[in-house]
Design an enzyme around this catalytic site. Structure first.
Site, short mmCIF file in Angstrom:
data_model
loop_
_atom_site.label_atom_id
_atom_site.label_comp_id
_atom_site.label_asym_id
_atom_site.label_seq_id
_atom_site.Cartn_x
_atom_site.Cartn_y
_atom_site.Cartn_z
N THR A 25 55.55 86.58 54.85
CA THR A 25 56.80 85.92 54.43
C THR A 25 57.82 86.07 55.54
O THR A 25 57.86 87.11 56.21
CB THR A 25 57.37 86.55 53.13
N ARG A 53 53.63 77.69 44.72
CA ARG A 53 54.08 78.75 43.81
C ARG A 53 53.43 78.38 42.48
O ARG A 53 53.41 77.21 42.10
CB ARG A 53 55.60 78.76 43.72
N GLY A 101 56.07 80.87 49.76
CA GLY A 101 56.58 80.15 50.94
C GLY A 101 55.67 80.40 52.14
O GLY A 101 55.24 81.52 52.37
N ARG A 144 66.13 84.84 51.10
CA ARG A 144 66.24 85.08 49.65
C ARG A 144 67.25 86.20 49.40
O ARG A 144 68.39 86.07 49.79
CB ARG A 144 64.86 85.42 49.07
N ASP A 146 56.53 88.82 48.12
CA ASP A 146 56.63 89.68 46.94
C ASP A 146 55.85 89.13 45.74
O ASP A 146 55.06 89.85 45.11
CB ASP A 146 58.12 89.84 46.60
N ASP A 160 60.83 86.48 55.02
CA ASP A 160 62.00 87.22 54.50
C ASP A 160 62.05 88.70 54.89
O ASP A 160 63.12 89.30 54.84
CB ASP A 160 62.03 87.13 52.96
N ASP A 170 61.05 91.18 53.15
CA ASP A 170 61.65 91.83 51.99
C ASP A 170 60.70 92.76 51.25
O ASP A 170 60.92 93.08 50.09
CB ASP A 170 62.21 90.77 51.03
O1 F6P Z 1 60.42 83.26 50.75
C1 F6P Z 1 60.61 82.39 51.81
C2 F6P Z 1 61.75 81.44 51.53
O2 F6P Z 1 61.86 80.55 52.60
C3 F6P Z 1 63.09 82.12 51.24
O3 F6P Z 1 63.73 82.53 52.42
C4 F6P Z 1 63.80 81.03 50.50
O4 F6P Z 1 64.79 81.58 49.65
C5 F6P Z 1 62.71 80.39 49.71
O5 F6P Z 1 61.49 80.70 50.36
C6 F6P Z 1 62.80 78.89 49.55
O6 F6P Z 1 61.78 78.51 48.68
P1 F6P Z 1 61.27 77.02 48.45
O7 F6P Z 1 60.26 76.72 49.51
O8 F6P Z 1 60.64 77.08 47.11
O9 F6P Z 1 62.46 76.14 48.54
#
Ligand code: F6P
Length: 320
Positions: free
Chosen positions: A125, A72, A11, A171, A103, A127, A129
């Site tokens: 990130t 990803r 992300g 997340r 992560d 998050d 985390d």
């Molecule tokens: O890791 C960043 C994040 O925005 C999280 O907070 C969220 O759960 C996830 O990515 C959403 O991912 P995507 O962009 O694949 O919908």
């Protein structure tokens, strides 16, 4: 170390651009050549690699998102995809890689390290985390974006005498909810690290109602095991106070990075260069207190995250 690559993966997070700028300009200043790898590990597999110059990272320090694009990459996790990535590094003559991401990105960096690639990971990130660092690049901006949303929601919710359940990202980590909840004056903060007690939530809302309070802010992290729409319905039914739910979603990922995120990104990016100059790799860069740190990637990823329960307790006291 002469020729390095830099990528952003997972992300996107505000401040990633500032980090790419710091890595690129820091490395060029110290006599290295820098290549931008587009779309993270996915672009590495497919050879989407181009040289970066001082001017190609101009005018980006203030921009959210990532100029390198991100993705990803499930393919990177397969033996064939991983091998292709290694082959690409070799065919472009890249001697080291700086990865910027959360992560999953850090775990990818660890795999590269195990395969003998000199790799340094920067935490990017929203998050927050990653256990080994106090803060990740992008977290502060996301918290401030949520705060601005809470202020807007407060205006309308107090005008209508409503409560609002505000769902934020993160997340499995409750840090965005914790920080934005305390700073936004939330009455209740729900995070995935703790069980949801709907009775306690309604008790808090009722206590407020009994002393004449007509609106409440309930901040819920997305990883909480409860649907925010259902939660709002429950609160309405049990307290008689009209309650709406709002999911803030991707607005939290965009926007111009705060000064704090630009500082982290610039300092961490330059630390990556300092590590690479003598050829050092297998390191994760972070921050503890005011100090930029680096540590062994494997050890960093093995650390267990902790959260600060006192923030919830303080928010509870201060919203009474
Ligand atoms: O890791 C960043 C994040 O925005 C999280 O907070 C969220 O759960 C996830 O990515 C959403 O991912 P995507 O962009 O694949 O919908």
């Amino acid at each position: 170390m002469k020729k390095i690559g830099v990528l952003t993966s997972g992300g996107d997070a505000p401040g990633m651009n500032a980090a790419v700028r710091a890595v690129t300009r820091g490395a060029i200043y110290n006599g290295m050549e820098v290549y931008g790898i587009a779309r993270g590990y996915e672009g590495l597999i497919y050879g989407e690699i181009r040289p970066l110059s001082i001017s190609s990272v101009g005018d980006i320090i203030h921009r959210g998102g990532t100029m390198l694009k991100t993705d990803r990459s499930p393919d990177f996790m397969t033996p064939a995809g991983f091998q292709r990535a290694l082959n690409m590094l070799e065919s472009f003559g890249l001697e080291a890689v700086v990865t910027i991401g959360g992560d999953g990105t850090m775990r990818g960096a660890l795999e590269l390290t195990k395969a003998g690639v000199t790799t340094v990971g920067l935490p990017g990130t929203i998050d927050n985390d990653l256990a080994y660092t106090d803060f990740t690049i992008g977290f502060d901006t996301a918290v401030n974006t949520v705060l601005s949303a809470i202020s807007n929601i407060r205006d309308t919710s107090s005008s209508h005498g409503r409560s609002t359940v505000i769902e934020v990202m993160g997340r499995d980590c409750g840090d965005i909810a914790l920080y934005a909840g305390l700073c936004g004056g939330a009455d209740v903060i729900l995070i995935p690290e703790e069980e949801v007690d709907i009775n306690a939530v309604c008790r808090k809302v009722m206590e407020g109602k009994n002393r004449g309070k007509t609106s409440n802010i309930i901040v819920v992290a997305e990883g909480v095991d409860a649907d925010s729409q259902e939660l709002a319905k429950d609160v309405t039914e049990r307290t008689g106070l009209e309650t709406r739910a709002v999911v803030l979603g991707y607005i939290q990922r965009g926007g111009s990075p705060t000064a704090k995120d630009r500082m982290l990104a610039s300092r961490m990016g330059y630390r990556a260069v300092e590590l690479l100059m003598p050829g050092g790799g297998g390191r994760a860069v972070g921050v503890r207190g005011e100090e930029i740190i680096d540590m062994d990637l494997a050890e960093a990823l093995a650390m267990k995250r902790r959260y600060d329960r006192s923030i919830i307790e303080l928010a509870d006291v201060l919203s009474r």
